[in-house]
Design an enzyme around this catalytic site. Structure first.
Site, PDB file in Angstrom:
ATOM      1  N   ASP A 153       1.034  -1.291  -0.274  1.00  0.00           N
ATOM      2  CA  ASP A 153       0.091   0.171  -0.058  1.00  0.00           C
ATOM      3  C   ASP A 153       0.969   1.207  -0.063  1.00  0.00           C
ATOM      4  OD1 ASP A 153      -1.750   1.908   0.480  1.00  0.00           O
ATOM      5  OD2 ASP A 153      -2.974   1.098   2.157  1.00  0.00           O
TER       6      ASP A 153
ATOM      7  N   ASP B 264      -3.624   2.622  -5.498  1.00  0.00           N
ATOM      8  CA  ASP B 264      -2.061   2.566  -4.815  1.00  0.00           C
ATOM      9  C   ASP B 264      -2.031   1.194  -3.942  1.00  0.00           C
ATOM     10  OD1 ASP B 264      -4.048   3.227  -3.069  1.00  0.00           O
ATOM     11  OD2 ASP B 264      -2.496   4.446  -1.946  1.00  0.00           O
ATOM     12  N   GLU B 265      -2.905   0.117  -4.132  1.00  0.00           N
ATOM     13  CA  GLU B 265      -2.597  -0.891  -3.398  1.00  0.00           C
ATOM     14  C   GLU B 265      -2.508  -2.083  -4.226  1.00  0.00           C
ATOM     15  OE1 GLU B 265      -5.686  -1.316  -0.416  1.00  0.00           O
ATOM     16  OE2 GLU B 265      -5.846   0.929  -0.446  1.00  0.00           O
TER      17      GLU B 265
HETATM   18 MG   LIG Z   1      -2.347   4.008   0.219  1.00  0.00          MG
END
Ligand SMILES: [Mg+2]
Length: 428
Positions: free
Chosen positions: A38, A134-135
């Site tokens: 993350d 974003d993960e």
């Molecule tokens: Mg994040």
């Protein structure tokens, strides 16, 4: 150590989560190793790669006033010290930190960075499942001979992301996706947290139940009403009590809390085949003239056809939904003479449906185009012998033309090539 309900330890022993799975791989080989990566303050970190000076001041990326009403989308570590939160307004944030540097989002930058990040993950395993921009989850069970254990792999990925991309990530390492995701939240920024199978209860169970994937505010409230506040409370609660309070969902969450999550990491790029493909839009103005309608239908049909081709599918039916300013909706569909994935054929059919079912003097508030009754494209091309050679040649030509357009748009962006009437069109 977890100090929750007294039957917790016993329950954990009884839960026997190793043998209650159907997944033979897990039974034969032991536990899987799942990473959840993350990115920390993703938008803010991406902006800082372009403007290193942002790192030394409290900074937040905010949607513009017209766009998202000046909402904080991300903030850097210094801004966090002022207790600035995502989704609060710029006005609220500025009250807490008058010197806050407010930056507009750079469109395109985050998607590019996200791709670069996933490319690095892909060097360690082909089992990469992005979850938002974003993960990503990574299944690195089969990668240990090459790259070491989960902890080593997590550290090595973190270093590469930092050195090569200039941003940082936090990684959770565990034996299932739910705990890996929880792990990536335990230490931030730029840290690895391991939740091993033999110690998960002492790490996870004392945490508030909201830390668990899929437990939002309303679920947390419902759980609170039956006295469940920590993940340990959830793991140890009575199965019937949770079933009564939250139904199937509750049972699933309780299984998660017990470590019984066997969901697989779905490989990178995998998308389930759609049952139908549609695109609808409320344009900036109501559709008034025949040109407006024709433009709208063409615009929507192009994206529908593009998605059909991406999945290697054709549709046998085209449907439209036409919504009037009074919000009444007309739905109509038509069967095509042959399956297709060409936008011209989809848009011609959709347009004739609109013309036949909508009074030309009435405005249209929104419209959608649907491709239905989908079939695999390679099957129809084999079965099309009953069509003339002439037809087939024309179809193939148009198909290669439209596919060429797809690859240009893939490579250079959606706006690289399109219909001439979309340039400066007031509707979009
Ligand atoms: Mg994040």
């Amino acid at each position: 150590m977890y100090m929750g309900p007294s039957d917790g330890g016993q329950l954990m022993k009884n839960s026997n989560f190793k043998s209650s799975t159907n997944n033979e791989y897990i039974e034969n080989q032991g536990f899987r190793t799942i990473l959840h990566c993350d990115a920390n303050s993703f938008f803010a970190s991406c902006e800082t790669t372009l403007h290193p000076e942002y790192a030394s001041v409290p900074m937040a990326v905010c949607g513009s006033a017209e766009d998202r009403h000046g909402i904080v989308l991300a903030k850097n570590e210094l801004a966090k010290k002022y207790n600035i939160r995502t989704a609060e307004t710029v006005w609220e944030a500025k009250k807490k930190c008058p010197d806050l540097l407010v930056v507009s989002p750079t469109y395109g930058l985050y998607g590019e960075m996200s791709k670069k990040m996933n490319r690095i993950f892909y060097d360690y395993t082909d089992l990469v499942e992005p979850f938002g921009i974003d993960e990503s989850w990574l299944d690195v069970t089969g990668s240990s001979k090459l790259f070491g254990n989960g902890h080593n792999i997590a550290d090595s990925i973190r270093k590469r992301i930092e050195n090569e991309l200039g941003i940082t990530i936090s990684v959770g390492v565990s034996f299932n996706k739910v705990f890996a995701k929880l792990g990536s939240d335990l230490k931030k920024p730029n840290a690895t947290s391991v939740i091993p199978p033999e110690r998960f209860a002492s790490i996870v169970w004392p945490l508030p139940v909201t830390e668990l994937l899929f437990v939002g505010n309303s679920t947390a409230k419902a759980l609170g009403r039956i006295g469940i506040r920590t993940i340990g409370d959830l793991a140890c609660c009575d199965r019937n009590a949770i079933k009564n309070a939250l139904g199937k969902n509750g049972i699933m969450l309780r299984e998660f809390a017990l470590g019984h999550d066997y969901a697989e990491v779905t490989p990178f790029g995998y998308e389930p085949e759609p049952k139908s493909v549609s695109n609808g839009m409320t344009f900036r103005y109501n559709l008034v003239t025949p040109e407006d309608v024709s433009f709208a239908i063409t615009y929507l049909s192009m994206s529908v056809a593009e998605r059909l081709r991406k999945h290697g599918l054709c549709c046998k039916n085209v449907a439209v939904a036409i919504r009037s300013p009074d919000q009444s909706t007309i739905n109509r569909s038509a069967m095509l003479s042959h399956p297709t994935c060409l936008w011209k054929e989809i848009s011609d059919t959709a347009l004739s449906l609109v013309r036949a079912n909508h009074q030309p003097d009435k405005e249209i508030y929104s419209v959608s185009v649907h491709a239905e009754k989908l079939t695999r494209e390679n099957e129809i091309l084999y079965q099309q012998n009953f069509f003339s050679e002439e037809w087939e040649e024309k179809y193939r030509k148009l198909h290669s033309l439209e596919s060429a357009v797809d690859s240009i748009r893939d490579k250079f962006g959606k706006n690289a090539i399109g219909i001439a009437s979309s340039i400066n069109n007031r509707l979009i």
